[in-house]
Scaffold this active site. Structure first.
Site, PDB file in Angstrom:
ATOM      1  N   ALA A  71      72.490  59.008  39.264  1.00  0.00           N
ATOM      2  CA  ALA A  71      71.835  60.522  39.378  1.00  0.00           C
ATOM      3  C   ALA A  71      72.496  61.309  38.522  1.00  0.00           C
ATOM      4  CB  ALA A  71      71.718  61.065  40.628  1.00  0.00           C
ATOM      5  N   ASP A  72      71.555  62.539  37.820  1.00  0.00           N
ATOM      6  CA  ASP A  72      72.403  63.485  37.058  1.00  0.00           C
ATOM      7  C   ASP A  72      71.463  64.840  37.418  1.00  0.00           C
ATOM      8  OD1 ASP A  72      74.268  63.898  34.819  1.00  0.00           O
ATOM      9  OD2 ASP A  72      72.345  64.951  33.962  1.00  0.00           O
TER      10      ASP A  72
END
EC number: 3.6.1.9
Length: 189
Positions: A71-72
């Site tokens: 995830a970012d």
């Protein structure tokens, strides 16, 4: 969540780890260094998805039946991307920009399973009240939010005293849109 392949969380974020634990998802953390740069001209959602996929690609040759979750999270205000601050003064500058304004938080997620990349994102609007210079400076000094996009954690003091409301997912602002992650993982069972 029973029936899932082994989950590898490719994130050192204690917040993402805690969210998965709260969801009763078994996982192990495996980290790889990844360059988080991105090409010019991408929208905020595209940036978050691009970096999440880059993080997953680092595992493509190493995994067999596991699911790699990456995830970012990025913060965007008036078209400007606020990443992680370089130092205390940079964090203070970012928080002054957010103070009294609305901004968007985008989290891109990538699930890598059997060399297939399942990418999705969520966006939440966050409304900050006007913060005093003292509130901002004391928060940065005490919490040193240098690992957080936009220089703040919604679950920390500045979020608790400064955020008037959010439109969208709270867990997305924390760093992982749990409902969307859960729905996508269910498809793998």
């Amino acid at each position: 969540m029973s029936g899932l392949p082994q989950i590898i969380l490719a994130s050192k974020s204690p917040r993402r780890q805690e969210l998965l634990k709260l969801m009763d998802i078994d996982f192990r953390v495996v980290l790889k260094e990844v360059d988080e740069s991105y090409p010019d001209g991408l929208t905020p959602a595209e940036i978050a998805l691009y970096i999440a996929q880059k993080k997953a690609e680092a595992f493509d040759e190493d995994i067999t039946d596991e699911v790699v979750l990456t995830a970012d999270t990025i913060v965007c205000i008036k078209g400007e991307i606020l990443g992680k601050p370089d130092n205390a003064e940079h964090a203070i500058e970012m928080l002054h920009k957010l103070s009294g304004n609305v901004h968007e938080v985008y989290t891109g997620v990538c699930l890598l399973h059997k060399h297939q990349y399942n990418k999705f994102y969520d966006m939440s609007e966050v409304f900050f009240r006007k913060l005093t210079d003292e509130e901002i400076r004391s928060y940065v000094a005490e919490y040193q939010p240098f690992d957080k996009a936009g220089s703040y954690g919604i679950q920390q003091r500045i979020g608790l005293i400064g955020i008037e409301r959010i439109n969208g997912s709270y867990t997305n602002v924390v760093g992982l849109p749990t409902e969307k992650v859960y729905q996508q993982l269910k498809k793998l069972v």
